[in-house]
Structure formats: C-alpha cells, structure tokens
Design a protein around this motif. Structure first.
Motif, short mmCIF file in Angstrom:
data_model
loop_
_atom_site.label_atom_id
_atom_site.label_comp_id
_atom_site.label_asym_id
_atom_site.label_seq_id
_atom_site.Cartn_x
_atom_site.Cartn_y
_atom_site.Cartn_z
N THR A 6 -61.93 -5.63 -29.13
CA THR A 6 -62.45 -5.21 -30.14
C THR A 6 -61.20 -4.44 -30.99
N THR A 7 -61.20 -4.18 -32.36
CA THR A 7 -60.15 -3.48 -33.01
C THR A 7 -60.91 -2.46 -33.75
N GLU A 8 -60.12 -1.36 -33.76
CA GLU A 8 -60.49 0.03 -34.73
C GLU A 8 -59.19 0.41 -35.30
N GLU A 9 -59.67 0.56 -36.64
CA GLU A 9 -58.59 1.23 -37.45
C GLU A 9 -58.55 2.63 -37.97
N ILE A 10 -57.63 3.28 -37.55
CA ILE A 10 -57.71 4.98 -37.78
C ILE A 10 -56.33 5.45 -38.39
N ASP A 11 -56.63 5.83 -39.63
CA ASP A 11 -55.31 6.24 -40.24
C ASP A 11 -53.98 5.35 -40.22
N GLN A 12 -54.19 4.07 -40.60
CA GLN A 12 -53.19 2.97 -40.59
C GLN A 12 -52.76 2.67 -39.09
N LYS A 13 -53.35 3.13 -38.15
CA LYS A 13 -53.10 2.81 -36.87
C LYS A 13 -54.36 1.76 -36.37
N VAL A 14 -53.69 0.69 -35.74
CA VAL A 14 -54.92 -0.13 -35.08
C VAL A 14 -54.96 -0.28 -33.82
N PHE A 15 -55.91 0.10 -33.22
CA PHE A 15 -56.21 -0.05 -31.71
C PHE A 15 -56.89 -1.22 -31.36
N VAL A 16 -56.23 -1.76 -30.35
CA VAL A 16 -56.70 -3.14 -29.66
C VAL A 16 -57.28 -2.62 -28.52
N ASN A 17 -58.66 -3.04 -28.27
CA ASN A 17 -59.25 -2.61 -27.16
C ASN A 17 -59.61 -4.00 -26.30
N ILE A 18 -59.05 -4.22 -25.13
CA ILE A 18 -58.89 -5.22 -24.42
C ILE A 18 -59.99 -4.89 -23.09
N LYS A 19 -60.82 -5.53 -22.90
CA LYS A 19 -61.82 -5.49 -21.71
C LYS A 19 -61.96 -6.66 -20.88
N GLY A 20 -61.61 -6.49 -19.63
CA GLY A 20 -61.95 -7.81 -18.71
C GLY A 20 -60.50 -8.08 -18.00
N GLU A 21 -60.58 -9.46 -17.73
CA GLU A 21 -59.37 -10.17 -17.08
C GLU A 21 -58.54 -11.01 -18.13
N VAL A 22 -57.36 -10.65 -18.29
CA VAL A 22 -56.42 -11.29 -19.04
C VAL A 22 -55.57 -12.60 -18.39
N ASP A 23 -56.06 -13.68 -18.62
CA ASP A 23 -55.41 -14.76 -17.53
C ASP A 23 -55.06 -15.79 -18.50
N LEU A 24 -54.73 -17.04 -17.77
CA LEU A 24 -54.30 -18.13 -18.48
C LEU A 24 -55.23 -18.81 -19.48
N TYR A 25 -56.49 -18.52 -19.21
CA TYR A 25 -57.30 -19.15 -20.18
C TYR A 25 -57.94 -17.99 -21.17
N SER A 26 -57.96 -16.92 -21.06
CA SER A 26 -58.40 -15.83 -22.03
C SER A 26 -56.94 -15.16 -22.68
N SER A 27 -55.82 -15.19 -22.44
CA SER A 27 -54.87 -14.82 -23.31
C SER A 27 -54.67 -15.10 -24.44
N PRO A 28 -54.88 -16.60 -24.67
CA PRO A 28 -54.84 -16.89 -26.31
C PRO A 28 -55.85 -16.20 -27.24
N GLU A 29 -56.65 -15.72 -26.76
CA GLU A 29 -57.60 -14.67 -27.73
C GLU A 29 -56.99 -13.27 -27.92
N VAL A 30 -56.32 -12.99 -26.70
CA VAL A 30 -55.61 -11.74 -27.04
C VAL A 30 -54.44 -12.12 -28.27
N ARG A 31 -53.88 -13.19 -28.01
CA ARG A 31 -52.84 -13.50 -28.81
C ARG A 31 -53.38 -13.73 -30.32
N LYS A 32 -54.30 -14.21 -30.63
CA LYS A 32 -54.89 -14.49 -31.87
C LYS A 32 -55.20 -13.26 -32.48
N LYS A 33 -55.58 -12.18 -31.79
CA LYS A 33 -56.02 -11.03 -32.21
C LYS A 33 -54.74 -10.34 -32.74
#
Ligand SMILES: Nc1ncnc2c1ncn2[C@@H]1O[C@H](COP(=O)(O)OP(=O)(O)O)[C@@H](O)[C@H]1O
Ligand SMILES: [Mg+2]
Lengths: 111, 262
Positions: A6-33
C-alpha cells in the motif's frame, strides 16, 4: 499472493508499505509500485519494511533499481524498519553503505 | 522439534548386479552444513543425483520439505527444484555463454524478473563469489578455481533454500581448494541455507561441516558432529581419519574400465 503493498502520501512524501515475503515471484509487484512513483518523480520515497519477514536478492536488486532511478532526478529514497534477517542481507552484501537506512518511520522522516 | 528439511528413507540403488546404496537413512536439518564423506566410487554422486531427482533409486524414498521426490510428478519436481541449487563436480557451465549469462540463465528461464533486475542480481552473485567484473568473460578464459566460483554463483542464482555441492574442491590445487571451502563458509553465514556437500577430501570437511556422514560400502557407518567423528572408535572411521590425503583413493571400477573398457 503472500505480498501486500500500500502507499500513503503525506506532505509530498510517499510511504510504500510492504507486507509479507519479497521473493523471486513477488518482487516484480514491488518494482511496479516503485517505478510508478519514480515515473512521477516523487520527491521523497520511504520504503516501510517493518512487515517484511523475508527478502531475497531479487527484492534487494529491485530496491537498488528504485534507488538508481530516484537518484536520476535527485529524489530521496530511503528504507526503514528492517527486521534483523533483512538487515543482515544488506550488511553482508555491503549495501547498507549505498542505502539510507533508518530504524523507524520517525527517524526516516527527520532526516 | 525442528523437522528435517531432507529425509532419506531406506534408499537402495544398484547398477546391474552391483549394489551401490544398501538401504540408507538420513535426516538433514534446516540451515546445517552437512558433509557426506566417502571414498571415490562409494556412491556419493549417485546419492546426489537421487536428491535432485536426476536419477530414480531402485527402492526407497527421499522427502524434501515433506514432498516425496521419488514419486513426485514432473511439475511437483520442478517446484521442488526451484528451491535447490546444485554445484556439479564438472562445474557444467555453458561454454558458449558468458559467465554473466550462465548465472542469469536460471533467472531468465524460471522467474518473471525483468532483465534490468536480473543484471543486478547476477552482479551481486558474482561479487559474492569474488568474480566482480568477470561477467563478460567466457568460461574458457577462467582458471579451474574461477570456473568453480562461477558455477557456484549460478547455483545461487535463485536464492535456493538447499545447496548441493559435488566434490567442490576436487581437482583444484590445495590453495585454490581452501579458497572454495572458505567461500562455502561465507555463504553459510550469509544465507539461511541448508548446504549438503559430498566429498572424499577429509581436509575440507573439518572446515565446513556441522555434521558428517561417512558412506562406506553402501551404508552410513557414522553420522555425527566433527568432535564425535574425532572420538569415534569405529575402525573404518579411524582408518579414514588416519589416511594420508588421497592415498589409495581410487574408483576401482573406473580404473579397471579405463584398462579394459572400450
Ligand atoms: N551409470 C552407471 N552405470 C553403472 N555403474 C555406475 C554408474 N554410475 C556410477 N556407477 C558405479 O557406481 C559406483 C558409485 O559411483 P559414484 O556415485 O559416481 O561414486 P562417487 O561419486 O562416490 O565417486 C561406482 O563404482 C561407479 O563406477
Ligand atoms: Mg562423484
């Protein structure tokens, strides 16, 4: 999928909250975000890793790409809340030298 | 209680009439570095081929993370294999590809990663094995020890949970061999990985092993820690410990074949 982003934007700052396991199959989602944000030249991107239990080298490589893209427009790209095993991955590959890394959201914001 | 990550049960293998493995049982636990020791020709490579599903045993079972590898379908097997890295004795690099492409290949074939990420991952893995800057070299341009390192980088490409190594230091000169052992030690620290090494070389065992099994005439005649091995009074273990390096180490079948075979 065992990953939520999920992402939240506060005063021009974007927080990217990642939850779970970042592995070979899920990291492309992180990349896209992250790439969506760097395309818009978000000035400050703060990656929240508090709820990341595991990150493999594809996750690390993805963050390196994000950092590299962000550097191109002089944006700020920082990580915070790394769990011990995730922090170890960064230390052993000496990437803690390349990234801005903070213990929590507060100290990430301060700097 | 921690569950074993690898379970071998009553495993038998024979080639023709020749029994190589005679009903072996073994539990390997997560994150340990387990060394299977035995003379040339005792069946170490055969056992590894069973463990990565390249060869079916005559009888018995192998469970990897509770998946029965012997009865698994091709699809199930491939899913298990994604978590396994293998360093072959021959290194088995593709000679027509650069070192970097060799490391990148499993990622290109088995993962949805884009090229730019794969490139970074490849460089990270090459850096880890001390081959930074060699990604555009061809395997033929590397020394034996460097080929081993490149093959190791490839085995690690997918961040495997289990790494199998077949005689990682065989055929290398002693100084280079020590370098490979140290590298395995470093990997053990760097990754949460279970490492299984088969070797006939005693020297490296005492450097890298958490536990050791001695394979002799188709059976494990010893399984235990380094200290337990040093204290063991099993005659074959004593013999193995007192033997000079590589003395008498030959595969009799192979030797005979080299003399009489076609
Ligand atoms: N495909 C095969 N066909 C027949 N005999 C084999 C085959 N592979 C290995 N062997 C024999 O089985 C025994 C074990 O071989 P191997 O597993 O390669 O031993 P190690 O790796 O411990 O040197 C040896 O005697 C070898 O000659
Ligand atoms: Mg062998």
């Amino acid at each position: 999928m065992n990953l939520e982003i999920t992402t939240e934007e506060i005063d021009q700052k974007v927080f990217v909250n990642i939850k779970g396991e970042v592995d070979l199959y899920s990291s492309p989602e992180v990349r896209k975000k992250i790439f969506d944000l760097v395309k818009k030249k978000a000035p400050v991107i703060l990656i929240n890793l508090e709820k990341v239990k595991y990150m493999d080298s594809s996750g690390v490589a993805t963050l390196i790409e994000g950092l590299q893209q962000c550097n191109k427009y002089n944006g700020r790209f920082a990580l915070y809340g790394l769990q011990d095993n995730v922090r170890e991955v960064f230390e052993l590959t000496r990437l803690d030298k390349i990234f801005e890394i903070y213990s929590d959201r507060e100290s990430a914001l301060k700097n | 209680m921690v569950e074993p990550i690898i379970k071998i049960r009553d495993l038998h293998t024979q080639y023709g009439d020749k029994k190589v493995l005679k009903g072996i049982n073994l539990d390997i636990y997560p994150y340990e570095t387990f060394v299977i020791l035995g003379r040339s020709g005792c069946g170490k490579s055969t056992l590894l081929r069973h463990l990565i599903g390249l060869q079916k045993p005559t009888q018995g079972y192998i469970y990897i993370k509770d998946n029965n590898f012997v009865t698994a379908s091709e699809k199930e097997k491939n899913d298990i294999l994604k978590n396994i890295g293998m360093l072959f004795q021959s290194s088995a690099l593709f000679n027509s590809m650069t070192v970097g492409d060799n490391v990148a290949l499993p990622l290109r074939e088995h993962t949805p990663q884009p090229d730019s990420t794969i490139k970074i991952m490849t460089r990270m893995k090459l850096g880890l094995v001390g081959l930074s800057g060699f990604e555009n070299f061809m395997p033929a341009e590397l020394s034996g020890g460097m080929k081993k390192r490149a093959a190791l980088a490839r085995a690690l490409a997918m961040d495997p949970e289990i790494l199998f190594c077949d005689e990682p230091s065989a055929g290398l000169d002693p100084i280079v061999a020590v370098g490979i052992d140290n590298l395995i030690l470093k990997l053990k620290k760097a990754f949460k990985m279970t490492i299984v090494v088969v070797t006939h070389e005693l020297e490296s065992v005492f450097v890298i092993a958490d536990r050791i099994a001695l394979l002799h005439e188709g059976e494990f005649i010893f399984v235990g820690t380094k200290d337990e091995m040093r204290r063991s009074e099993v005659p074959v273990v004593r013999q193995f410990l007192q033997r000079a390096p590589d003395e008498d180490d030959m595969d009799k079948d192979k030797f005979l074949n080299s003399l009489i075979g076609g």
